[in-house]
Design an enzyme around this catalytic site. Sequence first.
Site, PDB file in Angstrom:
ATOM      1  N   GLU B  51       0.864  -1.172   0.000  1.00 18.03           N
ATOM      2  CA  GLU B  51       0.000   0.000   0.000  1.00 18.03           C
ATOM      3  C   GLU B  51       0.903   1.224   0.000  1.00 18.03           C
ATOM      4  OE1 GLU B  51      -3.678  -1.858   2.637  1.00 18.03           O
ATOM      5  OE2 GLU B  51      -2.766   0.039   3.238  1.00 18.03           O
ATOM      6  N   GLU B  62      -5.817   9.036  10.729  1.00 13.93           N
ATOM      7  CA  GLU B  62      -4.498   8.508  11.087  1.00 13.93           C
ATOM      8  C   GLU B  62      -4.087   8.905  12.504  1.00 13.93           C
ATOM      9  OE1 GLU B  62      -3.633   6.591   8.831  1.00 13.93           O
ATOM     10  OE2 GLU B  62      -4.554   7.436   7.023  1.00 13.93           O
TER      11      GLU B  62
END
Lengths: 408, 273
Positions: B51, B62
């Site tokens: 990824e 995040e």
Amino acid sequence: MTAQSIPNDYSAYPDAQGRFGQFGGRYVAETLMPLILELDRAYAAAKADPSFQAELNGYLTHYVGRPSPLYFAERLTEKFGGAKIYFKREELNHTGAHKINNCMGQILLARRMGKTRIIAETGAGQHGVASATVCARFGLPCFVYMGAVDVERQKPNVFRMNLLGTEVRPVTSGAATLKDAMNEALRDWVTNVADTYYMIGTAAGPHPYPAMVRDFQSVIGSETRAQVLEAEGRLPDAVIACVGGGSNAIGMFHPFLNDEKVRLIGVEASGHGLDKEHAASITGGRPGVLHGNKTYLLQDDDGQILDAHSISAGLDYPGIGPEHSWLHDVGRAEYRTCTDQEALAAFQLTAEVEGIIPALESAHAIAKVGELAREIGKGGVIALCLSGRGDKDVGTVAAALGRKISEV
Amino acid sequence: MTQQRIEACFARCKAEGRAAFIAYVMAGDPDLKTALEIIKGLPGAGADIIEVGMPFSDPMAEGPPIQRAAQRSLKAGTKTSDVLETVRAFRAGDAVTPIILMGYLNPVLSRGYARFAAEAAEAGADGLIIVDAPPEDSEDLDAALKTEALSRIWLAAPTTDDERLKTLVKGATGFLYYVSVAGVTGVKEADADAVRPAVERLRAASGLPVAVGFGIKTPERAAAVAKVADGVVVGSVLVEQIAQALEANQSPVPKVLATAQALAQAVRDSRRS
């Protein structure tokens, strides 16, 4: 005019997906989607429940102090020599700004949903103080995310929140201002999904927030409409309000949307100037997606969000509520801009001739009401949303004027 | 051809009786050249799928490690065109390892969905994960990806109920990504016992392989999750190696690859139960 079709009923938006034309929507991480959908259902049920409305109205009357007065600003009107200028006095609400209208609605909804922990974001601290206030009133723990830069420049409001029993959490990520505080509040929410209610302070974010905050703030425009009718026997020619996220403006505008002869004017903060650092998302930005909605944003060519600047911490945000973006694109509302310097001058003028110290945010609207009054001319009527009082800003203004005052 | 690369990868892992190891790093972190070197080294360290994070100024899903990675990357001047160039440079030397681009919607919207999809496919990417665009608001993006035969990888969360799962899996291709904890990346730890029924539920609903991420920090945890999932995603721990290497004035490349190797080995050794 853009390709978006012009609706017959402006007040019928958003649609079921939370869209105002291409704007709005629910751009959130999957973890939050079920929560957003639950909130949507809970709010729709509350909105339709007369007992919820009755409870809210009771608190608005006895705790917030509504209705707020509509005041004829006679000396300011004389000074500008044009249309009559009325102030909708939202600064006289409990906590000194319009923010409490929304917080009172949302805290009652949070209680109805059985939520036991409240989080909020704040820039200048006005929404943080309003959130802390209603949480104290209803005995719920409250955590307010605030950019570390804002914590530093708004110390009195941080202390106010502490006095009200709220924990202020400084945010150091990114530029450490309002947009980063909102990121951090979203991170808290995604981590504490079961018990936490996120009390967003402006008419932005994922659906249903833009519509819900607008509904709770529409009391401003509804009262204004009735009060102008009573004072003047007719509707105003224009209403005007400052726009950051845009909650006081959309609350003022919304009840007038279908009165197509009433001009709706929002004033964005152009900071140091549109060619420099500013916070004018519609005038100086383009559509994008941030914080759960599609709307006009300050961004670079690559879609990275830019830091906003305004002397007024409450307007210091690189986005705007999606309904404003849509009203701009369909041409129902006009958006103008006001620099830091113009706002400072209007702040002082209002203090000197009306005996009212306005919030720096509201001073942006006042700075542009003179030219509007002259455009409309004598015999015309304008209602301006005086969204908050300026006590919180005296330190900022003193510094801008080169004066020193001791810290509160 | 791109969806086939993902399918082939999971089929290969299945034949070997193990889960896929999926490594996440951010393009341009700490700079384009170093990040490319890391990405090129990941298959050799045991990564089955990579990824590639696309940096965004406001990464609200995040935790601190990936937030800092995005800041490092943006500070180094990374643009979307650089991210695509990184994929192209990797693909020139590796025709097998699937590349999934992962990020937030606005940079993709800003580039234009059709243009982005065409460029990503041309560069050799296989799929896209967009954190902040649910199916309800993804019609135009998904149409553009479909035209280019790029997979849209959907995230499912502990909060995703059965009703919502139906919406999610409708257009799903490639694999499903199960966010194993309610929270941001790299903070809470995944519990393999709690993950097992969720993975089974998602697999049954979608007929696709299910990868698990968002709370896997150690080889032990990776091994435990590999017993119940079709793929194990690790990101925060890898980008933290970059931060630590920079702090110690060391090269990040060997540090990241050594960490990836230990995790990959744990996944490979963990036979499916």
